[in-house]
Design an enzyme around this catalytic site. Sequence first.
Site, PDB file in Angstrom:
ATOM      1  N   ARG A 154       0.852  -1.253  -0.001  1.00 28.02           N
ATOM      2  CA  ARG A 154       0.086  -0.065  -0.087  1.00 28.02           C
ATOM      3  C   ARG A 154       0.928   1.425   0.063  1.00 28.02           C
ATOM      4  O   ARG A 154       0.552   2.312  -0.617  1.00 28.02           O
ATOM      5  CB  ARG A 154      -1.101   0.095   1.201  1.00 28.02           C
ATOM      6  CG  ARG A 154      -1.868   1.178   1.237  1.00 28.02           C
ATOM      7  CD  ARG A 154      -2.853   1.008   2.275  1.00 28.02           C
ATOM      8  NE  ARG A 154      -3.721   2.220   2.567  1.00 28.02           N
ATOM      9  CZ  ARG A 154      -4.761   2.504   2.075  1.00 28.02           C
ATOM     10  NH1 ARG A 154      -5.358   1.811   1.013  1.00 28.02           N
ATOM     11  NH2 ARG A 154      -5.416   3.635   2.251  1.00 28.02           N
ATOM     12  N   ILE A 167      -7.202   7.522  -2.626  1.00 25.33           N
ATOM     13  CA  ILE A 167      -6.961   6.168  -2.567  1.00 25.33           C
ATOM     14  C   ILE A 167      -8.003   5.743  -1.299  1.00 25.33           C
ATOM     15  O   ILE A 167      -7.936   6.462  -0.264  1.00 25.33           O
ATOM     16  CB  ILE A 167      -5.642   5.557  -2.161  1.00 25.33           C
ATOM     17  CG1 ILE A 167      -5.318   4.071  -1.801  1.00 25.33           C
ATOM     18  CG2 ILE A 167      -5.095   6.524  -0.959  1.00 25.33           C
ATOM     19  CD1 ILE A 167      -4.000   3.713  -1.606  1.00 25.33           C
ATOM     20  N   SER A 168      -8.624   4.454  -1.698  1.00 27.11           N
ATOM     21  CA  SER A 168      -9.910   4.187  -0.466  1.00 27.11           C
ATOM     22  C   SER A 168      -9.291   3.792   0.566  1.00 27.11           C
ATOM     23  O   SER A 168      -8.109   3.207   0.708  1.00 27.11           O
ATOM     24  CB  SER A 168     -10.694   3.370  -1.147  1.00 27.11           C
ATOM     25  OG  SER A 168     -11.482   3.621  -2.126  1.00 27.11           O
ATOM     26  N   GLN A 169     -10.044   4.027   1.730  1.00 29.43           N
ATOM     27  CA  GLN A 169      -9.519   3.527   3.015  1.00 29.43           C
ATOM     28  C   GLN A 169      -9.596   1.928   2.883  1.00 29.43           C
ATOM     29  O   GLN A 169     -10.083   1.333   2.253  1.00 29.43           O
ATOM     30  CB  GLN A 169     -10.489   3.778   4.239  1.00 29.43           C
ATOM     31  CG  GLN A 169     -11.940   3.072   4.166  1.00 29.43           C
ATOM     32  CD  GLN A 169     -12.786   3.649   5.279  1.00 29.43           C
ATOM     33  OE1 GLN A 169     -13.670   4.479   4.831  1.00 29.43           O
ATOM     34  NE2 GLN A 169     -12.924   2.933   6.493  1.00 29.43           N
TER      35      GLN A 169
END
Length: 225
Positions: free
Chosen positions: A48, A74-76
């Site tokens: 990540r 960027i998504s959680q």
Amino acid sequence: MPSDPTSIDRENRDDSDALLRGQMVDRQLAGRGINNERVLDAIRRAPRHQFVPKRLQDRTYDDSPLPIGNGQTISQPYIVGLMTELVDLQADDRVLDVGTGSGYQAAVLAELVDQVDSIEIVETLAKDADQRLKSLGYKNVRVHHGDGYAGWPSGAPFDAIVVAAAPDHVPPALIDQLAPGGKLVIPVGDRLQSLMLIEKRSDGEVVRRKVAPVMFVPMTGEAEK
């Protein structure tokens, strides 16, 4: 021969990030009900930190979305895990990722299936994500520049479609491009959004259900008309 200090620093950082990813998975995903071990392992493997802007590296493992430029995020981690678990992937599934962004969701999907098509409407993001994924060894992701509202007809039908931007309705093309037995997970709504799971049964019947309230960036392009 003396060791290369740069190489040692990089190895130490990789080890540190692997540890932090493991903690993220245990606390933020498994700890909140994500229990598909294949999904959890995929997120442990996907680096990540390589998809987060350098200025935000200290927030890489926060359970929150992070800006990546061009009005995108960027998504959680929890949402990435939830959406990936909902589509219940098998190794030979054909998958479409709508809203490539940094490429992180595509990387997680690529850890689970043989081939991922990913489409991004912002050309600079598409180019950057393509280069990033290739540099990290994700040879099974094809990044396309285009409007995800129309899906990716040349790759259809897809066994799973994962959408990371919210239109105010489900794009008809995405349902059309879903294979019988396939699953589409998509945030839908304007100010109030719901994560929707849409399944196309073997007889073509389309079944929809709301999963959870969410907040994604709006889908742009044709979805705005």
